[in-house]
Design a protein around this motif. Sequence first.
Motif, mmCIF file in Angstrom:
data_model
loop_
_atom_site.group_PDB
_atom_site.id
_atom_site.type_symbol
_atom_site.label_atom_id
_atom_site.label_comp_id
_atom_site.label_asym_id
_atom_site.label_seq_id
_atom_site.Cartn_x
_atom_site.Cartn_y
_atom_site.Cartn_z
ATOM 1 N N ASP A 1 9.130 14.880 6.623
ATOM 2 C CA ASP A 1 9.506 14.935 5.077
ATOM 3 C C ASP A 1 8.618 15.862 4.406
ATOM 4 O O ASP A 1 9.447 16.578 3.713
ATOM 5 N N VAL A 2 7.421 15.970 4.492
ATOM 6 C CA VAL A 2 6.631 16.936 3.793
ATOM 7 C C VAL A 2 7.073 18.303 4.432
ATOM 8 O O VAL A 2 7.188 19.278 3.567
ATOM 9 N N ARG A 3 7.288 18.679 5.483
ATOM 10 C CA ARG A 3 7.502 19.850 6.149
ATOM 11 C C ARG A 3 9.012 20.261 5.483
ATOM 12 O O ARG A 3 9.153 21.398 5.249
ATOM 13 N N LEU A 4 9.876 19.449 5.731
ATOM 14 C CA LEU A 4 11.323 19.650 5.145
ATOM 15 C C LEU A 4 11.289 20.147 3.784
ATOM 16 O O LEU A 4 12.020 20.997 3.375
ATOM 17 N N GLU A 5 10.360 19.193 2.988
ATOM 18 C CA GLU A 5 10.535 19.455 1.590
ATOM 19 C C GLU A 5 9.993 20.859 1.272
ATOM 20 O O GLU A 5 10.482 21.511 0.516
ATOM 21 N N TRP A 6 8.896 21.349 1.968
ATOM 22 C CA TRP A 6 8.111 22.514 1.740
ATOM 23 C C TRP A 6 9.190 23.549 2.357
ATOM 24 O O TRP A 6 9.393 24.760 1.424
ATOM 25 N N GLU A 7 9.900 23.370 3.350
ATOM 26 C CA GLU A 7 10.745 24.288 3.687
ATOM 27 C C GLU A 7 11.971 24.655 2.715
ATOM 28 O O GLU A 7 12.469 25.956 2.501
ATOM 29 N N ARG A 8 12.415 23.328 2.195
ATOM 30 C CA ARG A 8 13.649 23.532 1.337
ATOM 31 C C ARG A 8 13.140 24.339 0.028
ATOM 32 O O ARG A 8 13.796 25.352 -0.511
ATOM 33 N N ALA A 9 11.820 24.204 -0.516
ATOM 34 C CA ALA A 9 11.574 24.789 -1.594
ATOM 35 C C ALA A 9 11.289 26.423 -1.608
ATOM 36 O O ALA A 9 11.615 27.022 -2.526
ATOM 37 N N SER B 1 6.530 10.879 7.857
ATOM 38 C CA SER B 1 6.077 11.329 6.808
ATOM 39 C C SER B 1 5.837 12.781 6.827
ATOM 40 O O SER B 1 5.883 13.461 5.996
#
Length: 68
Positions: free
Chosen positions: A21-29, A18
Motif C-alpha cells: 500500500d505504501v509503495r503503490l501510494e508513493w508510485e501514484r503520487a 502494508s
Amino acid sequence: MSQPAPRLFPDPSVETPSERDVRLEWERARLAEADADFAAGRYITGEASLEWLDRWAAGENLEDPAVE
C-alpha cells in the motif's frame, strides 16, 4: 519536486500488504507529479537528458538539467 521513496521497497513478491500500500501510494503520487509537470510544460527532451546523463556518468559536477 519529487519526494524520495520512504525507504527501499522490498521485492514485490515478498512485501507485506502494508508495504505494498505504501509503495503503490508513493508510485501514484510520483506519476501524478510527472503528469502535472508535463502538462505545465516542465520536461527535458530525450536528447538533452541523454547528453546530461553522459556528462554526469563521465564525472562532471553538474547542476540539475534545465526544463523546457
